[in-house]
Motif scaffolding. Structure first.
Motif, PDB file in Angstrom:
ATOM      1  N   HIS A 172       0.788  -1.193  -0.042  1.00  0.00           N
ATOM      2  CA  HIS A 172      -0.088  -0.051   0.099  1.00  0.00           C
ATOM      3  C   HIS A 172       0.760   1.283  -0.108  1.00  0.00           C
ATOM      4  N   MET A 173       1.946   1.164   0.878  1.00  0.00           N
ATOM      5  CA  MET A 173       2.986   2.087   0.658  1.00  0.00           C
ATOM      6  C   MET A 173       3.268   2.621  -0.794  1.00  0.00           C
ATOM      7  N   PHE A 174       3.574   1.540  -1.448  1.00  0.00           N
ATOM      8  CA  PHE A 174       4.336   1.573  -2.939  1.00  0.00           C
ATOM      9  C   PHE A 174       2.732   2.174  -3.876  1.00  0.00           C
ATOM     10  N   LEU A 175       1.529   1.579  -3.506  1.00  0.00           N
ATOM     11  CA  LEU A 175       0.541   2.249  -4.312  1.00  0.00           C
ATOM     12  C   LEU A 175       0.344   3.632  -4.300  1.00  0.00           C
ATOM     13  N   GLN A 176       0.682   4.063  -2.907  1.00  0.00           N
ATOM     14  CA  GLN A 176       0.474   5.517  -2.580  1.00  0.00           C
ATOM     15  C   GLN A 176       1.520   6.566  -2.705  1.00  0.00           C
ATOM     16  N   GLY A 177       2.822   5.630  -2.912  1.00  0.00           N
ATOM     17  CA  GLY A 177       3.913   6.630  -3.161  1.00  0.00           C
ATOM     18  C   GLY A 177       4.253   7.240  -1.645  1.00  0.00           C
ATOM     19  N   GLN A 178       3.972   6.465  -0.513  1.00  0.00           N
ATOM     20  CA  GLN A 178       4.263   7.228   0.700  1.00  0.00           C
ATOM     21  C   GLN A 178       5.561   6.561   1.332  1.00  0.00           C
ATOM     22  N   GLY A 179       6.665   7.484   1.326  1.00  0.00           N
ATOM     23  CA  GLY A 179       8.024   7.130   1.765  1.00  0.00           C
ATOM     24  C   GLY A 179       8.842   6.351   0.662  1.00  0.00           C
ATOM     25  N   VAL A 180       8.104   5.866  -0.454  1.00  0.00           N
ATOM     26  CA  VAL A 180       8.852   5.464  -1.583  1.00  0.00           C
ATOM     27  C   VAL A 180       8.373   6.014  -2.779  1.00  0.00           C
ATOM     28  N   SER A 181       8.970   5.674  -3.711  1.00  0.00           N
ATOM     29  CA  SER A 181       8.502   6.109  -5.184  1.00  0.00           C
ATOM     30  C   SER A 181       7.330   5.344  -5.523  1.00  0.00           C
ATOM     31  N   GLN A 182       6.113   5.963  -5.835  1.00  0.00           N
ATOM     32  CA  GLN A 182       4.872   5.110  -6.178  1.00  0.00           C
ATOM     33  C   GLN A 182       5.467   4.256  -7.257  1.00  0.00           C
ATOM     34  N   ASN A 183       4.937   2.795  -7.128  1.00  0.00           N
ATOM     35  CA  ASN A 183       5.286   1.731  -8.214  1.00  0.00           C
ATOM     36  C   ASN A 183       4.444   0.646  -7.770  1.00  0.00           C
ATOM     37  N   ASP A 184       3.525   0.609  -8.719  1.00  0.00           N
ATOM     38  CA  ASP A 184       2.288  -0.293  -8.899  1.00  0.00           C
ATOM     39  C   ASP A 184       2.889  -1.783  -9.030  1.00  0.00           C
ATOM     40  N   HIS A 185       3.849  -1.839  -9.757  1.00  0.00           N
ATOM     41  CA  HIS A 185       4.422  -3.240 -10.031  1.00  0.00           C
ATOM     42  C   HIS A 185       5.187  -3.677  -9.032  1.00  0.00           C
ATOM     43  N   GLU A 186       5.844  -2.895  -8.032  1.00  0.00           N
ATOM     44  CA  GLU A 186       6.377  -3.409  -6.605  1.00  0.00           C
ATOM     45  C   GLU A 186       5.247  -3.813  -5.812  1.00  0.00           C
ATOM     46  N   ALA A 187       4.294  -3.078  -5.969  1.00  0.00           N
ATOM     47  CA  ALA A 187       3.198  -3.238  -5.061  1.00  0.00           C
ATOM     48  C   ALA A 187       2.614  -4.569  -5.244  1.00  0.00           C
ATOM     49  N   HIS A 188       2.364  -4.815  -6.542  1.00  0.00           N
ATOM     50  CA  HIS A 188       1.710  -6.025  -6.920  1.00  0.00           C
ATOM     51  C   HIS A 188       2.640  -7.247  -6.705  1.00  0.00           C
ATOM     52  N   GLU A 189       3.870  -7.104  -6.889  1.00  0.00           N
ATOM     53  CA  GLU A 189       4.946  -8.366  -6.332  1.00  0.00           C
ATOM     54  C   GLU A 189       4.640  -8.654  -4.850  1.00  0.00           C
ATOM     55  N   LEU A 190       4.586  -7.470  -3.937  1.00  0.00           N
ATOM     56  CA  LEU A 190       4.327  -7.858  -2.650  1.00  0.00           C
ATOM     57  C   LEU A 190       2.906  -8.444  -2.474  1.00  0.00           C
ATOM     58  N   VAL A 191       1.981  -8.068  -2.840  1.00  0.00           N
ATOM     59  CA  VAL A 191       0.394  -8.791  -2.655  1.00  0.00           C
ATOM     60  C   VAL A 191       0.686 -10.038  -3.234  1.00  0.00           C
ATOM     61  N   GLU A 192       1.564 -10.512  -4.274  1.00  0.00           N
ATOM     62  CA  GLU A 192       1.615 -11.841  -4.690  1.00  0.00           C
ATOM     63  C   GLU A 192       2.307 -12.654  -3.933  1.00  0.00           C
ATOM     64  N   LYS A 193       3.460 -12.200  -3.193  1.00  0.00           N
ATOM     65  CA  LYS A 193       4.184 -12.717  -2.130  1.00  0.00           C
ATOM     66  C   LYS A 193       2.959 -13.226  -0.687  1.00  0.00           C
ATOM     67  N   ALA A 194       2.414 -12.333  -0.622  1.00  0.00           N
ATOM     68  CA  ALA A 194       1.469 -12.458   0.807  1.00  0.00           C
ATOM     69  C   ALA A 194       0.300 -13.421   0.333  1.00  0.00           C
ATOM     70  N   ALA A 195      -0.020 -13.407  -1.078  1.00  0.00           N
ATOM     71  CA  ALA A 195      -1.024 -14.277  -1.419  1.00  0.00           C
ATOM     72  C   ALA A 195      -0.604 -15.711  -1.267  1.00  0.00           C
ATOM     73  N   ALA A 196       0.756 -15.853  -1.948  1.00  0.00           N
ATOM     74  CA  ALA A 196       1.109 -17.209  -2.015  1.00  0.00           C
ATOM     75  C   ALA A 196       1.545 -17.782  -0.672  1.00  0.00           C
ATOM     76  N   LEU A 197       1.922 -16.813   0.362  1.00  0.00           N
ATOM     77  CA  LEU A 197       1.822 -17.306   1.847  1.00  0.00           C
ATOM     78  C   LEU A 197       0.525 -17.590   2.381  1.00  0.00           C
ATOM     79  N   GLY A 198      -0.542 -17.487   1.527  1.00  0.00           N
ATOM     80  CA  GLY A 198      -1.934 -17.804   2.132  1.00  0.00           C
ATOM     81  C   GLY A 198      -2.790 -16.820   3.078  1.00  0.00           C
ATOM     82  N   ASP A 199      -2.303 -15.641   2.739  1.00  0.00           N
ATOM     83  CA  ASP A 199      -3.135 -14.346   3.439  1.00  0.00           C
ATOM     84  C   ASP A 199      -4.341 -14.228   2.526  1.00  0.00           C
ATOM     85  N   PRO A 200      -5.593 -14.327   3.336  1.00  0.00           N
ATOM     86  CA  PRO A 200      -6.788 -14.203   2.387  1.00  0.00           C
ATOM     87  C   PRO A 200      -7.087 -12.604   1.908  1.00  0.00           C
TER      88      PRO A 200
END
Length: 199
Positions: free
Chosen positions: A78-106
């Motif tokens: 969400h920080m990457f999606l909003q560009g808060q404290g980091v450069s806004q980067n939808d692809h980085e945000a997506h990769e982080l969500v993918e990792k959490a999903a693969a770990l089983g987070d609903p």
């Protein structure tokens, strides 16, 4: 009939079971303490985030993310999606969500399913959307139940008239669960799905 050999075998099995149980209890307690520590650390990061101390929050969440903490992964996304404290980067945000999903987070599974449904950052892929939304729904996540229920009721977006009776029944079950879980829109969709069954 119990023989001396059978009694010795039972004693060994019982002793092995007790030793396994006694070893697993401290391990379970240690894991519980680790989860509690991570929860407190997540709260500290969230407090820093809410005070606008994005660099501090990011560093804390990065440390937790390296340990596979899915809440930290999602917060970083969400920080990457909003560009808060980091450069806004939808692809980085997506990769982080993918990792959490693969770990089983609903929650992450829901977000990943919605990304595939909308074609956000990834190509639109209804089969992948259905896969991830179902995983989220199967873990009793109300948003996942709602989204997957709507997907079933509409035959994956083709329309109410295209879904089978079985799909509509499954949709109603999921929508009822979503409503019980606090999803505000689920009630309206339940009535729509029920009325489509009567036609």
């Amino acid at each position: 009939m119990l023989t001396r050999t059978n009694v010795l075998t039972l004693s060994r099995v019982s002793l092995a079971a007790l030793m396994t149980l006694s070893l697993s209890l401290p391990l379970a307690a240690a894991q519980e303490r680790d989860f509690a520590r991570e929860a407190v650390t997540n709260l500290n990061a969230y407090a820093a985030y809410k005070m606008g101390k994005y660099d501090e929050a990011r560093k804390i969440w990065e440390g937790l993310a390296q340990k596979g903490n899915t809440t930290a992964l999602l917060n970083l996304a969400h920080m990457f999606l909003q560009g808060q404290g980091v450069s806004q980067n939808d692809h980085e945000a997506h990769e982080l969500v993918e990792k959490a999903a693969a770990l089983g987070d609903p929650r992450a599974q829901y977000e990943l399913g919605m990304a595939y449904e909308k074609g956000h950052v990834v190509d639109r892929d209804i089969a992948q959307a259905a896969k991830w939304l179902k995983k989220s729904a199967d873990q009793d996540y109300a948003d996942g139940q709602f989204a997957y229920g709507v997907m079933l009721a509409t035959a994956r977006g083709q329309g109410l008239d295209k879904s089978s009776r079985q799909q509509r029944h499954q949709a109603i079950e999921l929508l009822l669960k979503a409503k019980a879980g606090g999803h505000l829109e689920a009630g309206d969709y339940i009535e729509t799905s029920r009325s489509s069954l009567e036609e």
